[in-house]
Design a protein around this motif. Structure first.
Motif, PDB file in Angstrom:
ATOM      1  N   GLY A  59     146.831 -21.962  27.899  1.00  7.74           N
ATOM      2  CA  GLY A  59     146.197 -22.120  26.987  1.00  7.74           C
ATOM      3  C   GLY A  59     146.238 -21.417  25.793  1.00  7.74           C
ATOM      4  N   GLY A  60     146.994 -20.160  25.732  1.00 11.87           N
ATOM      5  CA  GLY A  60     147.068 -19.403  24.744  1.00 11.87           C
ATOM      6  C   GLY A  60     148.435 -19.429  24.249  1.00 11.87           C
ATOM      7  N   VAL A  68     149.637 -16.012  15.159  1.00 10.10           N
ATOM      8  CA  VAL A  68     148.954 -17.439  15.541  1.00 10.10           C
ATOM      9  C   VAL A  68     148.126 -17.327  16.377  1.00 10.10           C
ATOM     10  CG1 VAL A  68     151.069 -17.662  17.101  1.00 10.10           C
ATOM     11  CG2 VAL A  68     149.800 -19.760  16.208  1.00 10.10           C
ATOM     12  N   LYS A  69     146.941 -18.118  16.383  1.00  5.80           N
ATOM     13  CA  LYS A  69     145.780 -18.074  17.214  1.00  5.80           C
ATOM     14  C   LYS A  69     145.587 -19.755  17.603  1.00  5.80           C
ATOM     15  CE  LYS A  69     143.534 -14.001  15.316  1.00  5.80           C
ATOM     16  NZ  LYS A  69     142.242 -13.516  14.808  1.00  5.80           N
ATOM     17  N   PHE A  89     144.858 -22.760  12.670  1.00  9.64           N
ATOM     18  CA  PHE A  89     145.501 -22.094  13.953  1.00  9.64           C
ATOM     19  C   PHE A  89     146.527 -20.911  13.443  1.00  9.64           C
ATOM     20  CE2 PHE A  89     148.569 -25.025  13.817  1.00  9.64           C
ATOM     21  CZ  PHE A  89     149.758 -24.762  14.274  1.00  9.64           C
ATOM     22  N   TRP A  90     147.021 -21.247  12.320  1.00  7.24           N
ATOM     23  CA  TRP A  90     148.445 -20.346  11.783  1.00  7.24           C
ATOM     24  C   TRP A  90     148.153 -20.221  10.389  1.00  7.24           C
ATOM     25  CZ3 TRP A  90     153.557 -20.878  14.637  1.00  7.24           C
ATOM     26  CH2 TRP A  90     154.387 -19.605  14.568  1.00  7.24           C
ATOM     27  N   ILE A 143     158.329 -27.927  19.820  1.00  9.07           N
ATOM     28  CA  ILE A 143     159.257 -28.043  18.871  1.00  9.07           C
ATOM     29  C   ILE A 143     158.430 -27.553  17.297  1.00  9.07           C
ATOM     30  CG2 ILE A 143     160.873 -29.562  17.580  1.00  9.07           C
ATOM     31  CD1 ILE A 143     161.148 -31.028  20.397  1.00  9.07           C
ATOM     32  N   LEU A 144     157.271 -28.119  17.540  1.00  9.96           N
ATOM     33  CA  LEU A 144     156.533 -27.969  16.108  1.00  9.96           C
ATOM     34  C   LEU A 144     156.368 -26.384  15.741  1.00  9.96           C
ATOM     35  CD1 LEU A 144     154.948 -28.821  13.606  1.00  9.96           C
ATOM     36  CD2 LEU A 144     152.957 -28.841  15.297  1.00  9.96           C
ATOM     37  N   LEU A 145     156.054 -25.765  16.773  1.00 10.89           N
ATOM     38  CA  LEU A 145     155.679 -24.165  16.829  1.00 10.89           C
ATOM     39  C   LEU A 145     157.038 -23.624  16.493  1.00 10.89           C
ATOM     40  CD1 LEU A 145     153.149 -23.984  19.827  1.00 10.89           C
ATOM     41  CD2 LEU A 145     152.506 -23.987  17.417  1.00 10.89           C
TER      42      LEU A 145
END
Length: 226
Positions: A59-60, A68-69, A89-90, A143-145
């Motif tokens: 989840g986190g 980043v949240k 979120f970022w 991959i995106l993160l």
């Protein structure tokens, strides 16, 4: 009657003295036991967290200096109940300040395979930038993160001015995030397009098949970038 009152008063005083002495002895015992000393040392000298961990949170998503949240248990559903959105979120380090200073914010959207174009956009736009990105599954999200982390470390314009929003198919929201940041040390900051091209090769065939059957949700993404 007077004598009884005096006796009760003396008894109460005696009990109070005994209780006070007992509390003092207990306090001294807790202060100087060996177990307590060990606990105090641990609090004063906490162990250092491991560097560059591989994240497997449920989840986190968080890491050291990465601001980043993203909690996969949160987010909001769109009107069709098909997609889940995660707003801001970022956010860039100066995004909030720039958003107050500028009357216009550049809003755009992108799939993962075209996200490298953000480098050029950030070079020509000096104000805040709002970017909605889409990920089709857990492997594409990881991959995106990783790629956003790479962009933020290599491009100060993106690190400072860009706020990212995320859209995921509701039926494919990952239960956990697993990002290996060690890979960034091998990436060339001067080749964002080539770097991304190499990264998307690791998208699973199952995710690719899903994307081929489901068109990129362009209209839904407009509601995220606004």
């Amino acid at each position: 009657m007077v004598q009884r009152t005096c006796r009760l008063g003396n008894l109460s005083t005696t009990c109070l003295i005994i209780l006070t002495a007992y509390n003092i002895l207990l306090t001294l015992k807790f202060m100087y036991t060996s177990d307590c000393s060990k606990n105090i040392i641990q609090v004063q000298n906490p162990p250092e967290p491991p560097k560059n961990p591989c994240l497997t949170n449920i989840g986190g998503f968080e890491k050291g200096d990465v601001n980043v949240k993203l909690d996969l248990r949160l987010g909001r559903l769109d009107n069709s109940l098909k997609f889940k959105y995660f707003d801001n979120f970022w956010a860039g380090e100066s995004y909030a300040e720039l958003n107050e200073r500028y009357t216009v914010c550049l809003a755009t959207q992108s799939s993962l395979d075209r996200l490298h174009s953000l480098v050029e956009v950030a070079e020509h736009w000096t104000g805040p930038i709002s970017v909605a990105v889409f990920a089709a599954g857990d492997d594409e999200l990881n991959i995106l993160l990783l790629y956003i982390t790479y962009l933020r470390q290599c491009q100060s314009n993106i690190r400072d001015r860009v706020s990212f929003h995320l859209a995921l198919p509701r039926s494919r929201v990952p239960r956990s995030i697993d990002v290996d940041f060690e890979q960034i040390s091998t990436m060339d900051c001067n080749r964002p397009e080539v770097t991304l091209r190499q990264m998307v090769k690791h998208i699973s065939s199952e995710t690719t098949r899903w994307k081929n059957k489901n068109a990129y949700p362009q209209n839904h993404m407009r509601t995220v970038e606004e």
